[in-house]
Design an enzyme around this catalytic site. Structure first.
Site, PDB file in Angstrom:
ATOM      1  N   LYS A   1       0.827  -1.207   0.000  1.00  8.59           N
ATOM      2  CA  LYS A   1       0.000   0.000   0.000  1.00  8.59           C
ATOM      3  C   LYS A   1       0.869   1.269   0.000  1.00  8.59           C
ATOM      4  O   LYS A   1       2.092   1.180   0.042  1.00  8.59           O
ATOM      5  CB  LYS A   1      -0.978  -0.035   1.190  1.00  8.59           C
ATOM      6  CG  LYS A   1      -1.908  -1.267   1.158  1.00  8.59           C
ATOM      7  CD  LYS A   1      -3.050  -1.136   0.154  1.00  8.59           C
ATOM      8  CE  LYS A   1      -3.683  -2.444  -0.279  1.00  8.59           C
ATOM      9  NZ  LYS A   1      -4.504  -3.166   0.654  1.00  8.59           N
TER      10      LYS A   1
HETATM   11  C1  LIG Z   1      -5.514  -4.293   0.972  1.00  9.38           C
HETATM   12  C2  LIG Z   1      -6.976  -4.117   1.048  1.00  9.38           C
HETATM   13  C3  LIG Z   1      -7.705  -4.397   2.212  1.00  9.38           C
HETATM   14  C4  LIG Z   1      -7.112  -5.124   3.377  1.00  9.38           C
HETATM   15  O1  LIG Z   1      -6.054  -4.502   3.960  1.00  9.38           O
HETATM   16  P1  LIG Z   1      -5.205  -5.307   5.063  1.00  9.38           P
HETATM   17  O2  LIG Z   1      -4.453  -4.228   5.769  1.00  9.38           O
HETATM   18  O3  LIG Z   1      -4.326  -6.259   4.327  1.00  9.38           O
HETATM   19  O4  LIG Z   1      -6.174  -5.999   5.941  1.00  9.38           O
HETATM   20  C5  LIG Z   1      -9.032  -4.064   2.257  1.00  9.38           C
HETATM   21  N1  LIG Z   1      -9.652  -3.519   1.209  1.00  9.38           N
HETATM   22  C6  LIG Z   1      -9.012  -3.269   0.045  1.00  9.38           C
HETATM   23  C7  LIG Z   1      -9.752  -2.649  -1.072  1.00  9.38           C
HETATM   24  C8  LIG Z   1      -7.645  -3.584  -0.078  1.00  9.38           C
HETATM   25  O5  LIG Z   1      -7.018  -3.373  -1.244  1.00  9.38           O
END
Ligand SMILES: *Cc1c(COP(=O)(O)O)cnc(C)c1O
Length: 400
Positions: free
Chosen positions: A196
């Site tokens: 991210k």
């Molecule tokens: C990455 C992601 C999540 C989950 O994030 P985590 O921190 O891995 O739990 C939720 N929603 C979307 C759209 C994502 O891309």
């Protein structure tokens, strides 16, 4: 030198990964400082990370947790979603958005996307609420970092008595009508997973303006134990605690927060680089506009975080499909991904809710022609140009 079969284009000498975090000496120093301090779990760095993050997005409260999935679960729980309730969301999302609804025994009701933005379609949402008698919440997902139509969604939610829980996993930092994402819905949930825009390895954050929701999420993130159990081992703490609810174990450790603090300081620099790469891609793909469709930028005045750059193929103009296009890119040594395989195509949702692929035609069509290209601060200009060269060569070689 290896050649790609259909294009004759020289492949990159090295593989370009689809995503990679940018970790510098500052991150390493901050983590080492935590390791030396002896305080590894939730402590002073989590507190500072929460304060600095809340200040950045202008939210009254920020609760650091160990994933965005945890933040979404806590948020739905805090607004009172439970057994037999319904939660509206988009099929164009990751597993997390749907599964948290099921954690609470509620039913996910999917609503198709807008074919241009790929975000939940506000008109379709309004229509869906007419049959969603037990809908307690809606989860808009700002795909790739492009903000949903939050004014319309907020209005629909208010009229229907629903809470707005934003899946903002892609949106740090995005803005909507001049406001940073983080205060638009009742709760906003961010992800710091390693791909991210900023990362803590694994981690997430829930922000809210509502003190009651903040207190509930904080308590439930740590076993449903009364206030600040993690000061228990400090001089100010006490060994006593009360379990008020059967909560969860979702707290963020200080090791992760240390990474987050260093990343937060670089967030703007990271964003500038992502935005520059997106701009270069979009400019370059203008030359093959009859073969590919670049993603829309945010409307004037808004900011797109550019977590993802989702290129959509014009399949009607090409001799190969999306999967083969990806194979060609792989041969050119370029890693890509697809966001997302819509929820309603996955076995669990098909078997549980009887969804058909055509139930959400826009989500299906976007999925079938989407390729997410690499976009991250560590990419060099040469990396960016190699992606452009490969996409252009493959598209031209495969044009009808
Ligand atoms: C990455 C992601 C999540 C989950 O994030 P985590 O921190 O891995 O739990 C939720 N929603 C979307 C759209 C994502 O891309």
């Amino acid at each position: 030198m290896s050649m790609t079969p259909t294009t004759g284009l020289p492949a990159r000498a090295t593989f370009l990964p689809f995503a990679a975090p940018t970790i510098g000496e500052e991150e390493i120093a901050e983590v080492v400082d935590t390791l030396r301090s002896g305080w590894l779990t939730s402590g002073p760095k989590v507190k500072r990370f929460e304060e600095e993050f809340a200040a950045k997005v202008g939210a009254a409260h920020a609760i650091a947790v160990n994933s965005c999935t945890a933040a979404l679960h806590l948020a739905l729980e805090a607004v009172g979603v439970g057994e037999g309730d319904e939660v509206l969301t988009t099929p164009m999302t990751f597993a997390a958005t749907g599964e948290v609804i099921r954690y609470l025994g509620a039913t996910p009701l999917l609503v198709d996307i807008d074919p241009v933005t790929m975000n939940i379609d506000a008109d379709a949402l309004a229509e869906a609420t007419r049959k969603a008698w037990r809908a307690k919440a809606v989860i808009p997902v700002h795909i790739g970092g492009l903000m949903c139509d939050m004014d319309a969604i907020t209005q629909i939610a208010r009229a229907h008595g629903m809470a707005v829980i934003e899946d903002a996993a892609h949106t740090f930092p995005s803005t909507y009508k001049g406001r940073m994402v983080g205060t638009l819905g009742h709760v906003t949930c961010f992800s710091f997973y390693s791909t991210k825009t900023i990362t803590t390895g694994e981690g997430g954050m829930a922000t809210t303006q509502d003190e009651g929701l903040a207190e509930r999420m904080r308590m439930m993130s740590l076993h449903g134990i009364s206030k600040n159990a993690w000061t228990r081992y400090t001089a100010a703490g006490s060994w006593k605690y009360d379990i008020l609810y059967p909560g969860f174990k979702y707290n963020m450790p200080d090791i992760a927060a240390a990474l987050g603090l260093a990343q937060l300081r670089k967030a703007e620099e990271f964003h500038r680089r992502r935005a520059a790469i997106a701009q270069r891609y979009t400019e370059a793909f203008g030359a093959i506009a009859e073969l590919v469709e670049p993603p829309p930028d945010a409307p004037v005045g808004d900011v797109h975080s550019w977590h993802l750059y989702i290129l959509r193929l014009r399949l009607e103009a090409l001799r190969i499909g999306r999967d083969e296009f990806i194979e060609e890119l792989k041969r050119a040594n370029i890693g890509v991904s697809v966001h997302f395989i819509p929820l309603h195509l996955h076995p669990y949702y098909v078997e549980t809710y009887g969804y058909q692929p055509e139930d959400f035609p826009h989500a299906l069509a976007s999925y079938q022609r989407s390729i997410s290209l690499p976009i991250y601060p560590k990419m060099t200009d040469e990396d960016v140009e190699s992606v452009i060269a490969a996409v252009t060569a493959i598209a031209r070689a495969q044009a009808k």
